[in-house]
Design a protein around this motif. Sequence first.
Motif, PDB file in Angstrom:
ATOM      1  N   ALA A  49      11.667   1.241  -2.719  1.00 16.14           N
ATOM      2  CA  ALA A  49      11.290   1.194  -1.298  1.00 16.14           C
ATOM      3  C   ALA A  49      11.738   2.462  -0.568  1.00 16.14           C
ATOM      4  O   ALA A  49      10.986   3.022   0.240  1.00 16.14           O
ATOM      5  CB  ALA A  49      11.902  -0.039  -0.642  1.00 16.14           C
ATOM      6  N   ILE A  50      12.956   2.919  -0.859  1.00 13.55           N
ATOM      7  CA  ILE A  50      13.475   4.080  -0.131  1.00 13.55           C
ATOM      8  C   ILE A  50      12.714   5.344  -0.517  1.00 13.55           C
ATOM      9  O   ILE A  50      12.253   6.099   0.352  1.00 13.55           O
ATOM     10  CB  ILE A  50      14.991   4.243  -0.397  1.00 13.55           C
ATOM     11  N   VAL A  51      12.555   5.570  -1.811  1.00  8.20           N
ATOM     12  CA  VAL A  51      11.883   6.798  -2.257  1.00  8.20           C
ATOM     13  C   VAL A  51      10.433   6.811  -1.781  1.00  8.20           C
ATOM     14  O   VAL A  51       9.947   7.808  -1.231  1.00  8.20           O
ATOM     15  CB  VAL A  51      11.973   6.942  -3.796  1.00  8.20           C
ATOM     16  N   LEU A  52       9.755   5.679  -1.925  1.00  5.06           N
ATOM     17  CA  LEU A  52       8.351   5.618  -1.519  1.00  5.06           C
ATOM     18  C   LEU A  52       8.190   5.865  -0.016  1.00  5.06           C
ATOM     19  O   LEU A  52       7.335   6.654   0.419  1.00  5.06           O
ATOM     20  CB  LEU A  52       7.771   4.257  -1.896  1.00  5.06           C
ATOM     21  N   SER A  53       9.024   5.197   0.778  1.00  2.25           N
ATOM     22  CA  SER A  53       8.882   5.347   2.237  1.00  2.25           C
ATOM     23  C   SER A  53       9.197   6.785   2.664  1.00  2.25           C
ATOM     24  O   SER A  53       8.511   7.342   3.525  1.00  2.25           O
ATOM     25  CB  SER A  53       9.765   4.349   2.980  1.00  2.25           C
ATOM     26  N   LEU A  54      10.213   7.398   2.041  1.00  2.00           N
ATOM     27  CA  LEU A  54      10.548   8.764   2.451  1.00  2.00           C
ATOM     28  C   LEU A  54       9.510   9.781   1.965  1.00  2.00           C
ATOM     29  O   LEU A  54       9.250  10.770   2.653  1.00  2.00           O
ATOM     30  CB  LEU A  54      11.952   9.133   1.963  1.00  2.00           C
ATOM     31  N   LEU A  55       8.903   9.523   0.817  1.00  2.00           N
ATOM     32  CA  LEU A  55       7.830  10.423   0.374  1.00  2.00           C
ATOM     33  C   LEU A  55       6.650  10.349   1.341  1.00  2.00           C
ATOM     34  O   LEU A  55       6.029  11.361   1.670  1.00  2.00           O
ATOM     35  CB  LEU A  55       7.382  10.077  -1.051  1.00  2.00           C
ATOM     36  N   LEU A  56       6.357   9.139   1.811  1.00  2.05           N
ATOM     37  CA  LEU A  56       5.294   8.995   2.812  1.00  2.05           C
ATOM     38  C   LEU A  56       5.656   9.725   4.108  1.00  2.05           C
ATOM     39  O   LEU A  56       4.811  10.358   4.741  1.00  2.05           O
ATOM     40  CB  LEU A  56       5.043   7.517   3.110  1.00  2.05           C
ATOM     41  N   VAL A  57       6.944   9.613   4.500  1.00  2.00           N
ATOM     42  CA  VAL A  57       7.400  10.316   5.709  1.00  2.00           C
ATOM     43  C   VAL A  57       7.184  11.818   5.544  1.00  2.00           C
ATOM     44  O   VAL A  57       6.653  12.492   6.448  1.00  2.00           O
ATOM     45  CB  VAL A  57       8.891  10.016   6.006  1.00  2.00           C
TER      46      VAL A  57
ATOM     47  N   PHE B 286       3.903  -3.104   4.415  1.00  2.00           N
ATOM     48  CA  PHE B 286       4.411  -2.534   5.674  1.00  2.00           C
ATOM     49  C   PHE B 286       4.527  -1.015   5.565  1.00  2.00           C
ATOM     50  O   PHE B 286       4.132  -0.274   6.474  1.00  2.00           O
ATOM     51  CB  PHE B 286       5.775  -3.138   6.011  1.00  2.00           C
ATOM     52  N   ILE B 287       5.090  -0.551   4.454  1.00  2.00           N
ATOM     53  CA  ILE B 287       5.283   0.896   4.271  1.00  2.00           C
ATOM     54  C   ILE B 287       3.924   1.592   4.243  1.00  2.00           C
ATOM     55  O   ILE B 287       3.731   2.643   4.869  1.00  2.00           O
ATOM     56  CB  ILE B 287       6.076   1.174   2.969  1.00  2.00           C
ATOM     57  N   ALA B 288       2.964   0.970   3.548  1.00  2.00           N
ATOM     58  CA  ALA B 288       1.629   1.579   3.460  1.00  2.00           C
ATOM     59  C   ALA B 288       0.969   1.627   4.839  1.00  2.00           C
ATOM     60  O   ALA B 288       0.306   2.622   5.188  1.00  2.00           O
ATOM     61  CB  ALA B 288       0.767   0.782   2.481  1.00  2.00           C
TER      62      ALA B 288
ATOM     63  N   LEU C 125       5.679  -6.730  -2.594  1.00  2.00           N
ATOM     64  CA  LEU C 125       4.344  -6.509  -2.034  1.00  2.00           C
ATOM     65  C   LEU C 125       4.376  -6.495  -0.499  1.00  2.00           C
ATOM     66  O   LEU C 125       3.682  -5.700   0.137  1.00  2.00           O
ATOM     67  CB  LEU C 125       3.371  -7.578  -2.536  1.00  2.00           C
ATOM     68  N   ILE C 126       5.202  -7.389   0.065  1.00  2.00           N
ATOM     69  CA  ILE C 126       5.329  -7.401   1.538  1.00  2.00           C
ATOM     70  C   ILE C 126       5.834  -6.041   2.019  1.00  2.00           C
ATOM     71  O   ILE C 126       5.285  -5.442   2.948  1.00  2.00           O
ATOM     72  CB  ILE C 126       6.294  -8.525   1.987  1.00  2.00           C
ATOM     73  N   MET C 127       6.874  -5.565   1.367  1.00  2.00           N
ATOM     74  CA  MET C 127       7.447  -4.284   1.809  1.00  2.00           C
ATOM     75  C   MET C 127       6.468  -3.141   1.603  1.00  2.00           C
ATOM     76  O   MET C 127       6.318  -2.276   2.468  1.00  2.00           O
ATOM     77  CB  MET C 127       8.745  -4.007   1.056  1.00  2.00           C
TER      78      MET C 127
END
Lengths: 70, 483
Positions: free
Chosen positions: B160-168, B12-14, B7-9
């Motif tokens: 974490a990696i897939v989610l953050s890169l999709l947001l990018v 931050f990503i959100a 949830l913390i990560m």
Amino acid sequence: MKKYKRHHPAVWALTVTPIVILSFGIPFYNRSGTVLELDFMSFFLILMDIVTIVLMAIAYYIEKSGGGKP
Amino acid sequence: MNLVELLIMLAFIAAAGAAGFYASRFKPSLTDDISEWSIGGRRFGAFVIWFLIGGDIYTAYTLIAVPGLAYGEGVLALFATSYVIMAYPIVFLTMPRLWNVAQKYNFITAGDYVERVFDSRALALLVAVVGILAELPYIGLQIFGMNFMLEVTKVPPGIAIVLSLLLVIGFTVFNGLRAPALTAFIKDFLVWAMAVFLVIYIPDHYFGSIGNMFNWFSAHYPKKSVLSAGQVSVFGTMALGSAGALFLYPHALTGVYSARNSDAIRKNAIVLPIYNIMLVFITLLGFAALFIVPGLKNPNMAFPEMISRTFGPVPTAIIGSIIILGSMIPASIMSIASANLFTRNIYKNLVNGDISDSKEKLISKVSVAVIILLAMYASLAMRPSFIITLQLMAGSWVVQLSPLVFVPLFTNRVSKIPAGIAAIAGILVTTYILFLVRFKVAVYKGIWVGLYGVGAEIILLLALTFLFPPMSNISLDDYLDRR
């Protein structure tokens, strides 16, 4: 006053100085021992970083005062 | 899987994603011009540029790899600080001049400049191919940075990696360079806060003071606390060569092109070195890791293991989140830079040169998604050593573009044939030297591999330049500030 299409010679000198010191001065700053709680090389690099900031600021002042205008 | 850490990560990503999507309101576009998406309409002042360039040079991989190198090789890792100090005088001399012509002729990539100055689409193509080849593994390394950090948490790296890169991909496609420009504020603030805290806390907690840490380090690792005779030339040539290469990387040039004026770049050449002080201290954490987590087989795990051992799960998740943010911003800028090169200097040169701005923007946006997904696939499916080898080759190739990008900023005497032959020869020589070391290391006989190519370039430029007439596509006056 002479106008420079590249850079004022002083600007060249100021910008090249940190590059020359850091590239060729390694035998000088590669030494053991600590200065202000830091190992000598780390201390020297922080010092050179600050020196570079100052030299770039002087170069900026020279450029702004007309050294680089056509 | 630990829900709290996850949830913390995600929080931050959100937050970074929300800032990226909100960026359309940050210095909103004035026109539908391609430069609005690609380089923020060339409207960023010195303050924004400081965060933007800082955000894409001092990346998450820097935070992992530099302490890792210090852990494995000792003070040799300080070459990274030395080279970034040297890079800014080069920026001061070259980049304001490049910005002036870029603004006059509406250049968005280095390839645009090379095409105009040498009147050569082939050389622009070369710049684009080398640039994209350099950026892909660089994005891959950002993903490794995330992966290494996530290994010490109980968060599945894939999520974490897939989610953050999709947001990018999402915020970059929608908002172009404005997205990383705005998110870089958050990332840099958090990275600075983290670095200052760690540098004060870790030496004090384990050694009593930073001075005691050095005394312990030099007493227990005397061979790592000074460069050996053989390492002196390695340190010097790697630092010098990397300094020359840094602002030939497309993502660095994208940051430069996005400036409001050449003065913003000069001011940044003065103040960007402030980041280097943080870099020195980040490097020193690698020495502390030798005490805290000795005997690691993978030095890149030194920083994550040290954080995990020192702070426990929740703070590690917070620091891991900052590392993830530190990967998202550079990945966004690098993908934009690569997409610009592909669209303008490959697609338009090879497929269709007569496309509208909206079509160009569409191709660039699709390219962003393809490039990030490609880098994600490569870094998750291939061995880290393969990506590191690619990055090694690309880094030493990028510096070979100097005759095409740096030299014409100062003289119109070098025309396209000498410059082109020199650049191609430089790339071939460097590749041959890399072959001699079986693509495993960046050094041959004590000298950084890229400098062999640069040596060949200098010889060829001296031999060939005066056999050909000077060029006149861009006047030296165009490089000067307009008042």
